[in-house]
Scaffold this active site. Structure first.
Site, PDB file in Angstrom:
ATOM      1  N   ARG A   1       0.850  -1.183   0.000  1.00 22.46           N
ATOM      2  CA  ARG A   1       0.000   0.000   0.000  1.00 22.46           C
ATOM      3  C   ARG A   1       0.890   1.239   0.000  1.00 22.46           C
ATOM      4  NH1 ARG A   1      -3.614  -2.366  -1.594  1.00 22.46           N
ATOM      5  NH2 ARG A   1      -5.646  -2.757  -0.665  1.00 22.46           N
TER       6      ARG A   1
ATOM      7  N   HIS B   1      -1.131   0.824  -9.637  1.00 29.05           N
ATOM      8  CA  HIS B   1      -1.871  -0.025  -8.691  1.00 29.05           C
ATOM      9  C   HIS B   1      -2.606  -1.154  -9.441  1.00 29.05           C
ATOM     10  CE1 HIS B   1      -4.017  -0.203  -4.531  1.00 29.05           C
ATOM     11  NE2 HIS B   1      -3.950  -1.407  -5.096  1.00 29.05           N
TER      12      HIS B   1
HETATM   13  P1  NDP Z   1      -2.234 -11.701   4.307  1.00 28.05           P
HETATM   14  O1  NDP Z   1      -3.105 -11.249   5.415  1.00 28.05           O
HETATM   15  O2  NDP Z   1      -2.370 -13.101   3.822  1.00 28.05           O
HETATM   16  O3  NDP Z   1      -0.700 -11.478   4.696  1.00 28.05           O
HETATM   17  C1  NDP Z   1      -0.248 -10.346   5.355  1.00 28.05           C
HETATM   18  C2  NDP Z   1       1.145 -10.610   5.875  1.00 28.05           C
HETATM   19  O4  NDP Z   1       1.655  -9.397   6.417  1.00 28.05           O
HETATM   20  C3  NDP Z   1       1.169 -11.659   6.987  1.00 28.05           C
HETATM   21  O5  NDP Z   1       2.317 -12.460   6.868  1.00 28.05           O
HETATM   22  C4  NDP Z   1       1.260 -10.799   8.250  1.00 28.05           C
HETATM   23  O6  NDP Z   1       1.885 -11.422   9.351  1.00 28.05           O
HETATM   24  C5  NDP Z   1       2.128  -9.669   7.733  1.00 28.05           C
HETATM   25  N1  NDP Z   1       2.001  -8.497   8.607  1.00 28.05           N
HETATM   26  C6  NDP Z   1       0.900  -7.787   8.933  1.00 28.05           C
HETATM   27  N2  NDP Z   1       1.202  -6.802   9.796  1.00 28.05           N
HETATM   28  C7  NDP Z   1       2.529  -6.904  10.031  1.00 28.05           C
HETATM   29  C8  NDP Z   1       3.428  -6.212  10.872  1.00 28.05           C
HETATM   30  N3  NDP Z   1       3.037  -5.196  11.661  1.00 28.05           N
HETATM   31  N4  NDP Z   1       4.709  -6.605  10.871  1.00 28.05           N
HETATM   32  C9  NDP Z   1       5.128  -7.657  10.113  1.00 28.05           C
HETATM   33  N5  NDP Z   1       4.327  -8.355   9.287  1.00 28.05           N
HETATM   34  C10 NDP Z   1       3.039  -7.981   9.266  1.00 28.05           C
HETATM   35  O7  NDP Z   1      -2.464 -10.672   3.114  1.00 28.05           O
HETATM   36  P2  NDP Z   1      -2.220 -10.884   1.548  1.00 28.05           P
HETATM   37  O8  NDP Z   1      -0.918 -11.537   1.371  1.00 28.05           O
HETATM   38  O9  NDP Z   1      -3.411 -11.508   0.938  1.00 28.05           O
HETATM   39  O10 NDP Z   1      -2.194  -9.350   1.044  1.00 28.05           O
HETATM   40  C11 NDP Z   1      -1.198  -8.474   1.503  1.00 28.05           C
HETATM   41  C12 NDP Z   1      -1.459  -7.044   1.043  1.00 28.05           C
HETATM   42  O11 NDP Z   1      -1.177  -6.904  -0.340  1.00 28.05           O
HETATM   43  C13 NDP Z   1      -2.895  -6.550   1.155  1.00 28.05           C
HETATM   44  O12 NDP Z   1      -3.209  -6.172   2.476  1.00 28.05           O
HETATM   45  C14 NDP Z   1      -2.906  -5.368   0.208  1.00 28.05           C
HETATM   46  O13 NDP Z   1      -2.561  -4.185   0.901  1.00 28.05           O
HETATM   47  C15 NDP Z   1      -1.825  -5.726  -0.806  1.00 28.05           C
HETATM   48  N6  NDP Z   1      -2.377  -5.983  -2.134  1.00 28.05           N
HETATM   49  C16 NDP Z   1      -2.003  -5.164  -3.176  1.00 28.05           C
HETATM   50  C17 NDP Z   1      -2.470  -5.391  -4.438  1.00 28.05           C
HETATM   51  C18 NDP Z   1      -2.012  -4.570  -5.592  1.00 28.05           C
HETATM   52  O14 NDP Z   1      -2.512  -4.752  -6.710  1.00 28.05           O
HETATM   53  N7  NDP Z   1      -1.056  -3.686  -5.409  1.00 28.05           N
HETATM   54  C19 NDP Z   1      -3.404  -6.494  -4.723  1.00 28.05           C
HETATM   55  C20 NDP Z   1      -3.722  -7.286  -3.577  1.00 28.05           C
HETATM   56  C21 NDP Z   1      -3.224  -7.021  -2.330  1.00 28.05           C
HETATM   57  P3  NDP Z   1       1.235 -12.731  10.055  1.00 28.05           P
HETATM   58  O15 NDP Z   1       1.482 -13.847   9.068  1.00 28.05           O
HETATM   59  O16 NDP Z   1       2.014 -12.894  11.298  1.00 28.05           O
HETATM   60  O17 NDP Z   1      -0.221 -12.436  10.252  1.00 28.05           O
HETATM   61  C1  OXD Z   2      -6.206  -5.308  -3.211  1.00 27.50           C
HETATM   62  C2  OXD Z   2      -5.726  -4.342  -4.208  1.00 27.50           C
HETATM   63  O1  OXD Z   2      -6.066  -5.072  -2.009  1.00 27.50           O
HETATM   64  O2  OXD Z   2      -6.062  -4.501  -5.394  1.00 27.50           O
HETATM   65  O3  OXD Z   2      -6.727  -6.359  -3.616  1.00 27.50           O
HETATM   66  O4  OXD Z   2      -4.996  -3.418  -3.862  1.00 27.50           O
END
Ligand code: NDP
Ligand code: OXD
Length: 313
Positions: free
Chosen positions: A228, A276
């Protein structure tokens, strides 16, 4: 049952597909007349304040993306389960993006592309191989782990970082504040796929970039952020590119989107910008996923990929 589509995009592609995957159900659209008492589910991205209010029979809210920061900041978010998108179509798109950009840095694509434009035969007899490049995946969840597996298949030396300790076969996974410095010290390409929460806002800053490995084969650390925009401090990225703390950056997300024309990121020779779209929520796959979740719920099974409101993701 009615499902309300409340998107900041053109709703029609969503209405058509949700209608097809949920035959016989009513699909209401925000901005058109509908009976609020009949709405049991909402599928939304970036809902405007007020549009989720007054839905007395609401059973769940579906985020139309994997990230839910757009909902976590919604004033008066209804007290019902929040389900996020997590399905293969989106996951595979993100991995494509990460593998492509890591390979472009591995193969110094920007240099050869500039050389071609200058009609210059750039001699290069000792390019690195993937196994000599350490990728660090910040956010080792669904997307981070899939990208990590595919990068590993290409030969990259991949590790992860997550909030809580975890064991993932084939990878060293660092966690929390305690594991961050060690994780960064072994990272040449930093992939950011953490959700935006109060804990992660602004985490991609000068202090963090300064801890990345400086002894790698790429000639300096590289940042790839598709998490993000709120994770990154753009003024720090620019300053760190200029003083050599960072070698290059690929950014799919920005503090403000669309990225304003006035942003100096556009013109920086070592910044790659995408709009994005690293992993879009494709309407067909997403509608199928939402319909499956509704059917599960109606069959008495739990929703999958529920958001924890306290963690914020
Ligand atoms: P998940 O919830 O599966 O994974 C999130 C990961 O981030 C987990 O490993 C979590 O740790 C870790 N995390 C969260 N907070 C912290 C922290 N404070 N410190 C360290 N690690 C942390 O999410 P996804 O993988 O499905 O998606 C991740 C992000 O990707 C979304 O939230 C979104 O913002 C972004 N995204 C962007 C897109 C784009 O097109 N640019 C498309 C889709 C998503 P833990 O395993 O311990 O819970
Ligand atoms: C998502 C994105 O969070 O597209 O799926 O950013």
């Amino acid at each position: 049952m009615s499902l309300l589509v409340a998107v900041t995009w053109e709703p029609q592609p969503w209405v058509e597909r949700l209608g097809r995957h949920l035959p016989g159900r009513e699909i209401a659209v925000l901005g058109e007349a509908f009976d609020r008492d009949r709405i049991r589910f909402v599928a939304t991205w970036g809902p405007k304040p007020g549009c989720l209010d007054d839905l007395p029979n609401l059973e769940a809210v579906f985020s139309l993306g994997a990230g839910v920061d757009h909902l976590m900041n919604y004033p008066g978010l209804p007290d019902v389960p929040i389900v996020r998108v997590s399905q293969d179509d989106l996951t595979h798109r993100m991995s494509e993006y990460m593998v492509m950009h890591c390979l472009m840095y591995l193969r110094d694509h920007a240099r050869f592309s500039a050389a071609q434009r200058a009609k210059r035969w750039e001699d290069d007899r000792s390019p690195p191989i993937a196994s000599e490049v350490r990728v660090g995946v910040m956010g080792f969840g669904v997307l981070g782990q899939d990208a990590a597996r595919k990068l590993k298949t290409m030969g990259f030396d991949v590790a992860g970082w997550s909030r809580t300790p975890k064991t993932v076969e084939g990878f060293t996974v660092y966690s929390g504040e305690d594991g961050l410095s060690e994780f960064l010290a072994r990272t040449d390409i930093l992939i950011s796929l953490v959700p935006l929460t109060p804990d992660t806002r602004g985490i991609l800053n000068r202090n963090l970039f300064g801890k990345l490995a400086r002894d790698g084969r790429l000639g300096g650390p590289v940042l790839i952020n598709a998490g993000r925009g709120g994770l990154q401090v753009e003024s720090d990225i620019l300053a760190c590119l200029d003083d050599g703390t960072l070698k290059a950056a690929t950014l799919d997300v920005f503090e403000k989107e669309p990225l304003p024309e006035t942003s100096p990121l556009w013109d920086h020779s070592r910044v790659t910008i995408t709009p994005h779209n690293a992993a879009v929520s494709e309407p067909e796959a997403t509608a199928r996923y939402i319909a499956d979740q509704i059917r599960r719920h109606e069959a008495g099974e739990p929703f999958q990929n529920l958001v924890d409101r306290v963690r914020g993701y």
